[in-house]
Design a protein around this motif. Sequence first.
Motif: not given
Length: 303
Positions: A56-83
């Motif tokens: 997960f160190a290679a993923a985009e890391s996002h903290r998204i507001r949820h209630g009074s706190g946040h949800v941690q989310a990660y986005r992984f992207l494929p090889d651009p040629a396969l996207d």
Amino acid sequence: MKRLALTAMRTGFQLGSAVAPRTTGRIALGLFRRPFDPMGPNPRKAQVIEAGRARFAAAESHRIRHGSGHVQAYRFLPDPALDRGQTIGLVHGWANQAYFMRAFIDGLTAAGFRVVALDLPAHGDSTGRETDPLDGARALQAVATALGPFDGLVGYSFGGSVTAFAVEGRRPLTAGLAVKRLAFVSAPDAIVDITRRFGALTGLGKAAQSAFEQVLTKRSGRSIDELNVSRIIAKLDLPILIVHARDDREIPFSDAEALARANAMTRFLPVDGLGHRRILYAPEVVAAVSDFMQGLENPRFPQ
């Protein structure tokens, strides 16, 4: 040690059920909503977390507001040629975190999908100490708003309930989450069955069990008898995949059979020897989910 702790908890709840069932029911709800793994810490789980942290160190890391706190989310992207330009959301199980969905991330990105995995509230790096399927559904919708839209969703175990309620969008949610395909892996059907198994595990008496379920109903704004994944599936007009191991000791195989019967557009993939946890890392399961999300025919799918 785990056996002693469970015995002590059961003794306490049995005593509380006899002398103060309403109070015991409220206490039970707090425990029910607090993620804990009945298997306790174990080397295998520690290995999964360590391997996940590196991946997960290679993923985009996002903290998204949820209630009074946040949800941690990660986005992984494929090889651009396969996207493919399509995004699949992954929803983990109880007392897990996004790291546990790593095999699906690898399989889906290899197929050209963008993948978003989240830590549900009170799990992983998300905030909170307690959660439930409807709270998780709200968090999933928040992630979809920030990083979606999702073309497909994969829900594992507890994450299957979260996924179903997010797609349904009934009270206390305000709208449903639009997707094109759904995959449920080792997912439960009726929430009431889970509450009854929880009561049996913790030693709740009849009156305390009733009080526990009443408080849960009041909190959710809906009768727990309505909280059935099969009922939601029955109303959906989209392809659905159900994968479940016959030897699952945590979520009965009969739950998967009920889900599979609920909708004519459902494909059912029973598997053997993978239990409730090994199924997450089985290459044949990952391949089946990937093929399903691509709209491909998998030879293991019943026609």
